[in-house]
Design a protein around this motif. Sequence first.
Motif, PDB file in Angstrom:
ATOM      1  N   UNK A 273       2.776 -20.555  56.915  1.00 28.30           N
ATOM      2  CA  UNK A 273       2.972 -20.939  58.324  1.00 28.30           C
ATOM      3  C   UNK A 273       4.355 -21.534  58.557  1.00 28.30           C
ATOM      4  N   UNK A 274       5.348 -20.995  57.836  1.00 27.27           N
ATOM      5  CA  UNK A 274       6.712 -21.466  57.984  1.00 27.27           C
ATOM      6  C   UNK A 274       7.035 -22.729  57.221  1.00 27.27           C
ATOM      7  N   UNK A 275       6.084 -23.229  56.429  1.00 26.68           N
ATOM      8  CA  UNK A 275       6.271 -24.463  55.664  1.00 26.68           C
ATOM      9  C   UNK A 275       6.414 -24.110  54.183  1.00 26.68           C
ATOM     10  N   UNK A 276       7.406 -24.701  53.538  1.00 26.57           N
ATOM     11  CA  UNK A 276       7.602 -24.459  52.112  1.00 26.57           C
ATOM     12  C   UNK A 276       6.533 -25.218  51.331  1.00 26.57           C
ATOM     13  N   UNK A 277       5.798 -24.501  50.475  1.00 28.90           N
ATOM     14  CA  UNK A 277       4.733 -25.095  49.676  1.00 28.90           C
ATOM     15  C   UNK A 277       5.017 -24.802  48.208  1.00 28.90           C
ATOM     16  N   UNK A 278       5.153 -25.874  47.424  1.00 32.02           N
ATOM     17  CA  UNK A 278       5.482 -25.773  46.004  1.00 32.02           C
ATOM     18  C   UNK A 278       4.305 -26.269  45.172  1.00 32.02           C
ATOM     19  N   UNK A 279       3.972 -25.551  44.108  1.00 37.30           N
ATOM     20  CA  UNK A 279       3.013 -26.069  43.143  1.00 37.30           C
ATOM     21  C   UNK A 279       3.713 -26.285  41.807  1.00 37.30           C
ATOM     22  N   UNK A 280       3.053 -27.069  40.988  1.00 35.04           N
ATOM     23  CA  UNK A 280       3.673 -27.560  39.759  1.00 35.04           C
ATOM     24  C   UNK A 280       2.801 -27.213  38.564  1.00 35.04           C
ATOM     25  N   UNK A 281       3.384 -26.753  37.472  1.00 35.03           N
ATOM     26  CA  UNK A 281       2.571 -26.526  36.273  1.00 35.03           C
ATOM     27  C   UNK A 281       2.049 -27.838  35.714  1.00 35.03           C
ATOM     28  N   UNK A 282       1.095 -27.724  34.844  1.00 34.42           N
ATOM     29  CA  UNK A 282       0.463 -28.871  34.213  1.00 34.42           C
ATOM     30  C   UNK A 282       1.231 -29.303  32.968  1.00 34.42           C
ATOM     31  N   UNK A 283       1.177 -30.593  32.654  1.00 27.76           N
ATOM     32  CA  UNK A 283       1.704 -31.044  31.366  1.00 27.76           C
ATOM     33  C   UNK A 283       0.699 -30.785  30.250  1.00 27.76           C
TER      34      UNK A 283
END
Length: 259
Positions: free
Chosen positions: A200-210
């Motif tokens: 929806x026009x919003x930057x969404x970042x996910x992160x790998x796990x440690x």
Amino acid sequence: MTQRRIIQISDIHLTAYPNQDLYGVDTANSLERAITDIQNLEPAADLIIVTGDITEDGSETSYLRFAKLMEALNCPVYVLSGNHDLPANMASVFATSPIIKYQQHIELNGWHLLLLDSQVPGEEFGQLDNNQLLLLEQGLENAGQAPVLVALHHTPGKVCPSSGCQLHQPEDLLHMLSEAPNVQAVIAGHTHNDSDQSVNGIRVLTCPSTFAYAHHAQIEDNVDHEDFWASHQLDINRQGYRIIDINGAEITATRIAWF
């Protein structure tokens, strides 16, 4: 405003006691390796955001262990809860920590960082209740025209079709964020992998796990998406965290650091 560095770590799944492993991983050892890697970064981190699933069992013992390990870092650590966490135990343990802060609004060099609780007790999936949406609304109002970064455990992005991997009913969140042009990004954990999407026009970042990387089956794959082990594969040899560099009102760079 000058350049600042934010580190996102997520899904540590720390066990309560030494010599316990999780699917063959010593999660304390993997966290310690992440800490060492962060300590060697140039430029150094200004703060760390932990986007949930800090421990495997949510026990006070495991949070005390986490707090002790994180004391090696020389910057503040802000935490939010994931589906494995117990917020009451987090609040109790972290209230006396010299480094860990359990709060929902942070200001960094003109930026407003808003940490939301998407946990639904007893469920893997996430959802923001009315109280969390109200806190977000107030945080956006307080930010005014300043740049905003939003953090939560469950991503509103489309990483995995399994219901347990998703933020349910994300429409209110996405509408509120789309109405606030100063929101620069949303960061999330839970999926144990990295993604950079526009939703929806919003930057969404996910992160790998440690702890362990996760590969997710996609909608076109002929598997039962509600059967976790049929639709997910864990790679215990792949761990990482996200580096986010900000300057002025922009995210100037972001990358995954593998360790």
